[in-house]
Design a protein around this motif. Structure first.
Motif, PDB file in Angstrom:
ATOM      1  N   GLU A 136       0.833  -1.206   0.000  1.00 20.12           N
ATOM      2  CA  GLU A 136       0.000   0.000   0.000  1.00 20.12           C
ATOM      3  C   GLU A 136       0.864   1.250   0.000  1.00 20.12           C
ATOM      4  OE1 GLU A 136      -3.293   2.402  -0.128  1.00 20.12           O
ATOM      5  OE2 GLU A 136      -3.140   0.252  -0.497  1.00 20.12           O
ATOM      6  N   ARG A 139       2.375   1.795  -3.403  1.00 20.77           N
ATOM      7  CA  ARG A 139       1.398   2.315  -4.364  1.00 20.77           C
ATOM      8  C   ARG A 139       1.224   3.814  -4.190  1.00 20.77           C
ATOM      9  NH1 ARG A 139      -3.366   4.084  -4.449  1.00 20.77           N
ATOM     10  NH2 ARG A 139      -3.872   3.620  -2.296  1.00 20.77           N
ATOM     11  N   ASP A 142       4.355   5.582  -5.495  1.00 17.81           N
ATOM     12  CA  ASP A 142       4.371   5.602  -6.959  1.00 17.81           C
ATOM     13  C   ASP A 142       3.384   6.622  -7.517  1.00 17.81           C
ATOM     14  OD1 ASP A 142       6.338   3.698  -7.112  1.00 17.81           O
ATOM     15  OD2 ASP A 142       4.948   1.989  -7.386  1.00 17.81           O
ATOM     16  N   GLU A 143       2.192   6.721  -6.930  1.00 18.01           N
ATOM     17  CA  GLU A 143       1.201   7.686  -7.354  1.00 18.01           C
ATOM     18  C   GLU A 143       1.701   9.114  -7.191  1.00 18.01           C
ATOM     19  OE1 GLU A 143      -2.949   7.964  -5.750  1.00 18.01           O
ATOM     20  OE2 GLU A 143      -2.936   5.870  -6.402  1.00 18.01           O
TER      21      GLU A 143
END
Length: 150
Positions: A136, A139, A142-143
């Motif tokens: 999580e 992610r 990366d976003e």
């Protein structure tokens, strides 16, 4: 001149056996523990009894007894207390085996420790930081990297 040289050679040849037979009694005094001064060798003990024992040992040597015979008689008279080191037999053998075993065990522990140090985590570059991988969190990072908000 030739006779003088021959006389010196002859004297030297006669004196050599006498010099070769060195007295062993002082060596025994240094090798045997005193039964009268605990923790001291017979040579270091100042008591009158120790002086008598040293004289007895020297007398035994003068009578032609061997060092082994005298040491054996001392052992029979005084027992283990005169030994400067335990005999390498029976329980006395433990005194020699325990230090060797401790040394080997310490070496094994050291080898195991050093092997554990050399097979540690993979090395990273100086600027890299190792982070536990949380899917999580990865992610979200990366976003954020794809969509900068500035």
């Amino acid at each position: 001149m030739g006779r003088t040289l021959a006389a010196f050679v002859l004297l030297g040849a006669l004196a050599t056996p006498a010099l070769a037979e060195e007295a062993w009694s002082p060596d025994v005094w240094h090798d045997v523990m005193s039964p009268y001064c605990p923790g001291r060798t017979l040579a270091d003990c100042p008591s009158p009894q120790a002086q008598e024992l040293r004289a007895w040992i020297a007398d035994q040597e003068a009578q032609g007894r061997s060092r082994d015979e005298v040491e054996e008689q001392l052992y029979r008279l005084y027992g283990d207390m005169i030994l400067s080191a335990p005999r390498a037999e029976g329980w006395g053998l433990v005194a020699y085996l325990v230090p060797v075993g401790a040394f080997l065990l310490g070496g094994a522990v050291l080898v195991a420790f050093l092997r554990g140090q050399s097979t540690g985590p993979a090395e990273t570059a100086p600027g890299d930081v190792a982070v536990a991988a949380d899917p999580e969190l990865e992610r979200i990072i990366d976003e954020e990297l794809r969509n900068p908000t500035s």
